[in-house]
Design a protein around this motif. Sequence first.
Motif, mmCIF file in Angstrom:
data_model
loop_
_atom_site.group_PDB
_atom_site.id
_atom_site.type_symbol
_atom_site.label_atom_id
_atom_site.label_comp_id
_atom_site.label_asym_id
_atom_site.label_seq_id
_atom_site.Cartn_x
_atom_site.Cartn_y
_atom_site.Cartn_z
ATOM 1 N N PRO A 42 64.288 123.948 21.059
ATOM 2 C CA PRO A 42 65.058 124.532 22.162
ATOM 3 C C PRO A 42 64.357 125.691 22.864
ATOM 4 C CG PRO A 42 66.048 125.046 20.030
ATOM 5 C CD PRO A 42 65.022 124.004 19.784
ATOM 6 N N PHE A 43 63.400 126.307 22.208
ATOM 7 C CA PHE A 43 62.746 127.473 22.817
ATOM 8 C C PHE A 43 61.531 127.102 23.648
ATOM 9 C CE2 PHE A 43 64.737 129.343 19.028
ATOM 10 C CZ PHE A 43 65.584 130.204 19.694
ATOM 11 N N ARG A 44 61.168 125.840 23.681
ATOM 12 C CA ARG A 44 59.921 125.467 24.303
ATOM 13 C C ARG A 44 60.178 124.389 25.344
ATOM 14 N NH1 ARG A 44 55.959 127.918 21.387
ATOM 15 N NH2 ARG A 44 57.727 128.908 20.408
ATOM 16 N N LEU A 45 59.505 124.464 26.475
ATOM 17 C CA LEU A 45 59.640 123.423 27.487
ATOM 18 C C LEU A 45 58.496 122.446 27.284
ATOM 19 C CD1 LEU A 45 60.494 125.671 30.516
ATOM 20 C CD2 LEU A 45 62.049 124.349 29.121
ATOM 21 N N GLN A 46 58.801 121.342 26.652
ATOM 22 C CA GLN A 46 57.745 120.374 26.399
ATOM 23 C C GLN A 46 58.286 118.954 26.442
ATOM 24 O OE1 GLN A 46 56.192 121.567 22.658
ATOM 25 N NE2 GLN A 46 58.055 121.189 21.556
ATOM 26 N N LEU A 47 57.363 118.002 26.566
ATOM 27 C CA LEU A 47 57.712 116.590 26.639
ATOM 28 C C LEU A 47 56.871 115.840 25.617
ATOM 29 C CD1 LEU A 47 57.288 116.143 30.463
ATOM 30 C CD2 LEU A 47 59.459 116.270 29.289
ATOM 31 N N VAL A 48 57.368 114.689 25.193
ATOM 32 C CA VAL A 48 56.575 113.827 24.326
ATOM 33 C C VAL A 48 56.186 112.597 25.137
ATOM 34 C CG1 VAL A 48 56.547 112.530 22.182
ATOM 35 C CG2 VAL A 48 57.842 114.643 22.325
ATOM 36 N N ILE A 49 54.898 112.241 25.138
ATOM 37 C CA ILE A 49 54.443 111.069 25.885
ATOM 38 C C ILE A 49 53.966 109.999 24.918
ATOM 39 C CG2 ILE A 49 53.877 112.257 28.014
ATOM 40 C CD1 ILE A 49 50.997 112.348 27.052
ATOM 41 N N ASN A 50 53.966 108.746 25.403
ATOM 42 C CA ASN A 50 53.779 107.622 24.476
ATOM 43 C C ASN A 50 52.327 107.215 24.277
ATOM 44 O OD1 ASN A 50 53.298 106.479 26.916
ATOM 45 N ND2 ASN A 50 54.480 104.636 26.547
ATOM 46 N N LYS A 51 51.378 108.115 24.524
ATOM 47 C CA LYS A 51 49.981 107.806 24.221
ATOM 48 C C LYS A 51 49.415 108.922 23.362
ATOM 49 C CE LYS A 51 49.961 104.138 26.299
ATOM 50 N NZ LYS A 51 49.583 102.844 25.801
ATOM 51 N N GLY A 52 48.526 108.564 22.435
ATOM 52 C CA GLY A 52 47.998 109.580 21.540
ATOM 53 C C GLY A 52 46.497 109.495 21.383
ATOM 54 N N LYS A 53 46.033 109.984 20.253
ATOM 55 C CA LYS A 53 44.607 110.058 19.961
ATOM 56 C C LYS A 53 43.929 108.693 20.095
ATOM 57 C CE LYS A 53 41.802 112.539 16.676
ATOM 58 N NZ LYS A 53 41.628 112.934 15.281
ATOM 59 N N LYS A 54 44.705 107.638 19.763
ATOM 60 C CA LYS A 54 44.172 106.275 19.810
ATOM 61 C C LYS A 54 43.671 105.932 21.213
ATOM 62 C CE LYS A 54 47.108 102.951 19.131
ATOM 63 N NZ LYS A 54 46.792 101.941 20.137
ATOM 64 N N ASP A 55 44.319 106.498 22.236
ATOM 65 C CA ASP A 55 43.926 106.208 23.619
ATOM 66 C C ASP A 55 43.017 107.293 24.192
ATOM 67 O OD1 ASP A 55 45.825 103.832 24.277
ATOM 68 O OD2 ASP A 55 47.046 105.312 23.260
ATOM 69 N N GLY A 56 42.547 108.183 23.326
ATOM 70 C CA GLY A 56 41.610 109.199 23.781
ATOM 71 C C GLY A 56 42.238 110.457 24.337
ATOM 72 N N VAL A 57 43.545 110.635 24.125
ATOM 73 C CA VAL A 57 44.200 111.858 24.576
ATOM 74 C C VAL A 57 43.696 113.019 23.735
ATOM 75 C CG1 VAL A 57 46.427 112.980 24.896
ATOM 76 C CG2 VAL A 57 46.240 110.530 25.191
ATOM 77 N N TYR A 58 43.435 114.157 24.378
ATOM 78 C CA TYR A 58 42.946 115.309 23.620
ATOM 79 C C TYR A 58 43.768 116.549 23.957
ATOM 80 C CZ TYR A 58 40.534 116.379 27.994
ATOM 81 O OH TYR A 58 40.255 116.648 29.292
ATOM 82 N N SER A 59 43.726 117.510 23.048
ATOM 83 C CA SER A 59 44.477 118.751 23.240
ATOM 84 C C SER A 59 43.844 119.539 24.379
ATOM 85 C CB SER A 59 44.441 119.550 21.944
ATOM 86 O OG SER A 59 45.281 120.639 22.032
ATOM 87 N N GLY A 60 44.673 120.006 25.309
ATOM 88 C CA GLY A 60 44.156 120.739 26.458
ATOM 89 C C GLY A 60 43.924 119.841 27.667
ATOM 90 N N GLN A 61 44.432 118.619 27.614
ATOM 91 C CA GLN A 61 44.218 117.684 28.718
ATOM 92 C C GLN A 61 45.222 117.926 29.847
ATOM 93 O OE1 GLN A 61 44.443 113.625 27.490
ATOM 94 N NE2 GLN A 61 43.365 112.926 29.301
ATOM 95 N N PRO A 62 44.777 117.939 31.108
ATOM 96 C CA PRO A 62 45.716 118.151 32.217
ATOM 97 C C PRO A 62 46.623 116.936 32.453
ATOM 98 C CG PRO A 62 43.510 117.742 33.041
ATOM 99 C CD PRO A 62 43.388 117.870 31.561
ATOM 100 N N VAL A 63 47.892 117.208 32.771
ATOM 101 C CA VAL A 63 48.876 116.159 33.026
ATOM 102 C C VAL A 63 49.506 116.415 34.387
ATOM 103 C CG1 VAL A 63 50.963 115.054 32.181
ATOM 104 C CG2 VAL A 63 49.389 116.055 30.563
ATOM 105 N N VAL A 64 49.510 115.396 35.271
ATOM 106 C CA VAL A 64 50.100 115.560 36.600
ATOM 107 C C VAL A 64 51.082 114.418 36.844
ATOM 108 C CG1 VAL A 64 47.998 116.633 37.466
ATOM 109 C CG2 VAL A 64 48.326 114.201 37.780
ATOM 110 N N ASN A 65 51.883 114.527 37.905
ATOM 111 C CA ASN A 65 52.634 113.361 38.363
ATOM 112 C C ASN A 65 52.402 113.186 39.851
ATOM 113 O OD1 ASN A 65 54.289 115.221 39.554
ATOM 114 N ND2 ASN A 65 56.153 114.577 38.513
ATOM 115 N N GLU A 66 53.214 112.366 40.526
ATOM 116 C CA GLU A 66 52.894 112.037 41.911
ATOM 117 C C GLU A 66 53.029 113.240 42.849
ATOM 118 O OE1 GLU A 66 55.503 111.101 40.186
ATOM 119 O OE2 GLU A 66 57.111 110.257 41.406
#
Lengths: 162, 281
Positions: free
Chosen positions: B127-151
Amino acid sequence: MRQLPTISLLIIWLSVLGALLLQIMPIPPLIDAYRPNWVLLVGLYWSMALPSRFNLGSAWLCGLMLDLVWGSPLGINALAFVIVHCATVLHFKKIRSFSIWQQALLIGCISFSYQLLSYFFESWLNDVRIPDGYYFSSLSALVVWPWLFLVLRKTRRHWRIS
Amino acid sequence: MNTIFTRRFPTRLRLLIFVIISLVVIFSAERMTPYRVHLSSLLSPLQFLADAPIEALDSVSDNVKSRATLIAENRLLREQELIISDKLLTYEHLRLENIRLRALLGSPVKYKQRKLIVRVQSVDTDPFRLQLVINKGKKDGVYSGQPVVNEFGVVGQVIDVSQYNSRVLLIADASHAIPLQNQRNDVRLIGLGKGDLHQLELQYVTKSTDVKIGDLLVTSGLGGIFPEGYPVAKVSAIENRGSEIYSTIKIQPIAQLDRVRYLLLLWPNQPADSDEPAKGR
């Protein structure tokens, strides 16, 4: 006849996993603030009913699992869980003899102090602000407790967990 | 049945031990990161399970859409495509021109980078943090510190990766800050999250700095996390108090952070053959 210890532990931890699932399940935003902390309630029940199977170590593990699925800084909820579970572990005999609504009141208070503690620890690490309706969840913990208690007691007696 | 164990290990001693372990865990958070990947991978099936009904409902509602809605949607998309391709006609010309000019300056920019469309899992978080969980992980090459944008613009950055899913910290979280520049005059600024989804604040802007209401702020590329030029926020209010050196400036994020369903992951350091994002659904 007593149940095998492994089966007892299995059922206890399955109920914790179920609580974790309830904890992260999507529910309408309108009632999201009223979601009680299921993991805390289930942990409190087991620590009160069977302190020999579920003690501070298990409470700590529950808190750690909550940290992982919630994405909190690792250890914050674990610490808060251990501290509030002391109340039930130290006074389990007294709490067992309470009537169900007295218990509910007590659990509401414990849940409230858990929320205060976790806010304290989070604000100690980061600059956070309390979201709207943060403390409603203790209120619903109070309301939910009798039903959860009955369900878990039924489970415990059915499987003869001890 | 249960009086012996309390003698063996008094509760107060247990409490002390676990409080110390917790404090060690909290303060060694940096060193715990590699273990955290494995631990959260163990529990991520729970998140997929919790999200499954919503995902199923989504596909059901996709399947039972009426013909009229589909036609209306199709028409809307066609119109949008027309508008966008009209913009692209001039964009391509400008892009080539920019590449030529950049080449003259000796600092070429990379345009094509690897991208991936991901879906937001609807699971509850701290509840104290504004965050989202996305359905791709390390297996797809996601890394910590990666930028995320939308349209619309920048949404946040990845902070925590597990094997199959990962966690995105929104730019509005109280622990997040993003380096910005004003598109109108290239003044560099820092946008600080306040824990409010609809408002951020600009940090350390002196009263004499040229910032106006309505200015578009884009990422400056400093800091090395977000690539340059993505829109982030619009200036919504400026407050000058007499005794203070800095003005209080509120900015409004352009990406609607409370209603994101699909996001785009960027790999700024990985050039790609095409500019099309991979389908991540």
